[in-house]
Design a protein around this motif. Sequence first.
Motif, PDB file in Angstrom:
ATOM      1  N   THR A  83      57.838 -13.297  14.004  1.00 38.15           N
ATOM      2  CA  THR A  83      59.061 -14.100  13.929  1.00 38.15           C
ATOM      3  C   THR A  83      58.840 -15.226  12.941  1.00 38.15           C
ATOM      4  OG1 THR A  83      59.475 -13.636  16.261  1.00 38.15           O
ATOM      5  CG2 THR A  83      60.718 -15.444  15.274  1.00 38.15           C
ATOM      6  N   ARG A  84      59.802 -15.398  12.045  1.00 39.42           N
ATOM      7  CA  ARG A  84      59.754 -16.483  11.066  1.00 39.42           C
ATOM      8  C   ARG A  84      60.816 -17.498  11.456  1.00 39.42           C
ATOM      9  NH1 ARG A  84      59.003 -15.675   4.692  1.00 39.42           N
ATOM     10  NH2 ARG A  84      59.502 -17.779   4.059  1.00 39.42           N
ATOM     11  N   PHE A  85      60.456 -18.792  11.485  1.00 39.10           N
ATOM     12  CA  PHE A  85      61.406 -19.806  11.926  1.00 39.10           C
ATOM     13  C   PHE A  85      61.186 -21.117  11.191  1.00 39.10           C
ATOM     14  CE2 PHE A  85      57.896 -19.186  14.834  1.00 39.10           C
ATOM     15  CZ  PHE A  85      57.360 -20.451  15.026  1.00 39.10           C
ATOM     16  N   ASP A  86      62.297 -21.865  11.010  1.00 40.12           N
ATOM     17  CA  ASP A  86      62.285 -23.185  10.388  1.00 40.12           C
ATOM     18  C   ASP A  86      62.291 -24.244  11.471  1.00 40.12           C
ATOM     19  OD1 ASP A  86      62.376 -22.016   7.895  1.00 40.12           O
ATOM     20  OD2 ASP A  86      64.527 -22.313   7.620  1.00 40.12           O
ATOM     21  N   VAL A  87      61.489 -25.270  11.267  1.00 37.79           N
ATOM     22  CA  VAL A  87      61.384 -26.365  12.236  1.00 37.79           C
ATOM     23  C   VAL A  87      61.439 -27.685  11.477  1.00 37.79           C
ATOM     24  CG1 VAL A  87      60.034 -27.333  14.133  1.00 37.79           C
ATOM     25  CG2 VAL A  87      59.797 -24.911  13.564  1.00 37.79           C
TER      26      VAL A  87
ATOM     27  N   THR B 180      60.462 -30.113  18.322  1.00 36.56           N
ATOM     28  CA  THR B 180      59.634 -29.178  19.062  1.00 36.56           C
ATOM     29  C   THR B 180      60.410 -27.891  19.299  1.00 36.56           C
ATOM     30  OG1 THR B 180      58.470 -30.986  20.160  1.00 36.56           O
ATOM     31  CG2 THR B 180      58.328 -28.819  21.193  1.00 36.56           C
ATOM     32  N   VAL B 181      59.782 -26.762  18.944  1.00 42.04           N
ATOM     33  CA  VAL B 181      60.389 -25.460  19.187  1.00 42.04           C
ATOM     34  C   VAL B 181      59.482 -24.666  20.119  1.00 42.04           C
ATOM     35  CG1 VAL B 181      61.621 -25.361  16.994  1.00 42.04           C
ATOM     36  CG2 VAL B 181      59.331 -24.399  17.162  1.00 42.04           C
ATOM     37  N   LEU B 182      60.084 -23.736  20.811  1.00 41.32           N
ATOM     38  CA  LEU B 182      59.352 -22.879  21.729  1.00 41.32           C
ATOM     39  C   LEU B 182      59.178 -21.502  21.096  1.00 41.32           C
ATOM     40  CD1 LEU B 182      58.194 -22.963  24.606  1.00 41.32           C
ATOM     41  CD2 LEU B 182      60.365 -22.062  25.406  1.00 41.32           C
ATOM     42  N   PHE B 183      57.942 -21.050  20.995  1.00 38.59           N
ATOM     43  CA  PHE B 183      57.632 -19.696  20.544  1.00 38.59           C
ATOM     44  C   PHE B 183      56.786 -19.063  21.640  1.00 38.59           C
ATOM     45  CE2 PHE B 183      54.674 -16.738  18.413  1.00 38.59           C
ATOM     46  CZ  PHE B 183      55.592 -15.795  18.018  1.00 38.59           C
ATOM     47  N   GLY B 184      57.400 -18.169  22.407  1.00 30.65           N
ATOM     48  CA  GLY B 184      56.709 -17.619  23.570  1.00 30.65           C
ATOM     49  C   GLY B 184      56.409 -18.743  24.541  1.00 30.65           C
ATOM     50  N   ALA B 185      55.146 -18.887  24.894  1.00 31.83           N
ATOM     51  CA  ALA B 185      54.724 -19.968  25.786  1.00 31.83           C
ATOM     52  C   ALA B 185      54.208 -21.180  25.022  1.00 31.83           C
ATOM     53  CB  ALA B 185      53.638 -19.458  26.726  1.00 31.83           C
ATOM     54  N   LEU B 186      54.381 -21.177  23.703  1.00 26.17           N
ATOM     55  CA  LEU B 186      53.877 -22.270  22.876  1.00 26.17           C
ATOM     56  C   LEU B 186      54.988 -23.215  22.474  1.00 26.17           C
ATOM     57  CD1 LEU B 186      51.497 -20.348  20.435  1.00 26.17           C
ATOM     58  CD2 LEU B 186      50.960 -21.345  22.666  1.00 26.17           C
ATOM     59  N   GLU B 187      54.710 -24.508  22.560  1.00 26.08           N
ATOM     60  CA  GLU B 187      55.588 -25.545  22.029  1.00 26.08           C
ATOM     61  C   GLU B 187      54.962 -26.033  20.733  1.00 26.08           C
ATOM     62  OE1 GLU B 187      55.794 -28.508  25.099  1.00 26.08           O
ATOM     63  OE2 GLU B 187      57.487 -27.510  26.049  1.00 26.08           O
ATOM     64  N   ILE B 188      55.691 -25.908  19.635  1.00 25.63           N
ATOM     65  CA  ILE B 188      55.153 -26.233  18.317  1.00 25.63           C
ATOM     66  C   ILE B 188      55.934 -27.406  17.746  1.00 25.63           C
ATOM     67  CG2 ILE B 188      54.705 -25.350  15.997  1.00 25.63           C
ATOM     68  CD1 ILE B 188      54.875 -22.501  17.349  1.00 25.63           C
ATOM     69  N   THR B 189      55.198 -28.450  17.317  1.00 22.63           N
ATOM     70  CA  THR B 189      55.812 -29.644  16.754  1.00 22.63           C
ATOM     71  C   THR B 189      55.145 -29.980  15.437  1.00 22.63           C
ATOM     72  OG1 THR B 189      56.142 -30.478  19.004  1.00 22.63           O
ATOM     73  CG2 THR B 189      56.448 -32.045  17.191  1.00 22.63           C
TER      74      THR B 189
ATOM     75  N   PHE C 223      50.874 -30.771   9.245  1.00 20.98           N
ATOM     76  CA  PHE C 223      50.153 -31.243  10.417  1.00 20.98           C
ATOM     77  C   PHE C 223      50.949 -30.818  11.643  1.00 20.98           C
ATOM     78  CE2 PHE C 223      48.767 -34.178  13.662  1.00 20.98           C
ATOM     79  CZ  PHE C 223      47.389 -34.165  13.473  1.00 20.98           C
ATOM     80  N   LEU C 224      50.324 -30.034  12.514  1.00 22.32           N
ATOM     81  CA  LEU C 224      51.014 -29.476  13.681  1.00 22.32           C
ATOM     82  C   LEU C 224      50.342 -29.876  14.980  1.00 22.32           C
ATOM     83  CD1 LEU C 224      51.503 -25.774  12.530  1.00 22.32           C
ATOM     84  CD2 LEU C 224      53.171 -27.587  12.460  1.00 22.32           C
ATOM     85  N   GLU C 225      51.164 -29.935  16.011  1.00 20.22           N
ATOM     86  CA  GLU C 225      50.689 -30.049  17.391  1.00 20.22           C
ATOM     87  C   GLU C 225      51.240 -28.848  18.147  1.00 20.22           C
ATOM     88  OE1 GLU C 225      50.791 -34.920  17.549  1.00 20.22           O
ATOM     89  OE2 GLU C 225      52.275 -33.779  18.668  1.00 20.22           O
ATOM     90  N   VAL C 226      50.355 -28.149  18.844  1.00 15.23           N
ATOM     91  CA  VAL C 226      50.767 -26.958  19.586  1.00 15.23           C
ATOM     92  C   VAL C 226      50.299 -27.112  21.027  1.00 15.23           C
ATOM     93  CG1 VAL C 226      50.613 -24.448  19.753  1.00 15.23           C
ATOM     94  CG2 VAL C 226      50.574 -25.547  17.496  1.00 15.23           C
TER      95      VAL C 226
ATOM     96  N   ILE D 139      46.628 -27.193  22.778  1.00 17.14           N
ATOM     97  CA  ILE D 139      45.626 -26.216  22.349  1.00 17.14           C
ATOM     98  C   ILE D 139      45.309 -26.322  20.857  1.00 17.14           C
ATOM     99  CG2 ILE D 139      46.172 -24.574  24.184  1.00 17.14           C
ATOM    100  CD1 ILE D 139      47.673 -22.915  22.052  1.00 17.14           C
ATOM    101  N   PHE D 140      46.127 -27.079  20.124  1.00 17.73           N
ATOM    102  CA  PHE D 140      45.854 -27.247  18.690  1.00 17.73           C
ATOM    103  C   PHE D 140      46.484 -28.530  18.202  1.00 17.73           C
ATOM    104  CE2 PHE D 140      46.981 -26.818  14.202  1.00 17.73           C
ATOM    105  CZ  PHE D 140      45.784 -26.422  13.657  1.00 17.73           C
ATOM    106  N   THR D 141      45.734 -29.283  17.431  1.00 14.08           N
ATOM    107  CA  THR D 141      46.220 -30.440  16.694  1.00 14.08           C
ATOM    108  C   THR D 141      45.481 -30.441  15.370  1.00 14.08           C
ATOM    109  OG1 THR D 141      46.528 -31.724  18.712  1.00 14.08           O
ATOM    110  CG2 THR D 141      46.475 -32.949  16.650  1.00 14.08           C
TER     111      THR D 141
END
Length: 139
Positions: A48-52, A57-66, A85-88, A100-102
């Motif tokens: 899945t390709r998505f713009d943020v 914060t967007v939800l991809f499956g069980a992940l919140e991506i900012t 720079f992402l926070e997941v 789980i990721f910064t």
Amino acid sequence: MPLRFLSRLFAALAFFGLALAVAPASAQPMAHPVATLAGLDKITGRITRFDVYIDETVLFGALEITPRACYDRPATDTLQRTSAFLEVDQRSLDGTAKRIFTGWMFADSPALNAVDHPVYDVWLIECKTSTNVPPPDQR
């Protein structure tokens, strides 16, 4: 003797001038308001390709991506040209989140700093100035 000295001086100046002309000039990165990401669900094999928007914060499956920042450099630059720079965070069934990721992701080297998750992969595609997705304050 002075002629020999001057010829060496001119040769040295020409060498250093050439070295400066060949050295890459690092342009300042340009900040963009939108990060384009891609996510892979390893169970289904669906990408899945998505713009943020930045700080959204967007939800991809069980992940919140900012994404917190997204930068581009000119194509002539030899450094990593596109970085974000992402926070997941991973959401659990009880509603709690665990980071789980910064860190920085690079579009040119997606495996360099990757989200380590058994079900999902997320990587940076590009930084953009606009998208057809309305901003969070207009939804």
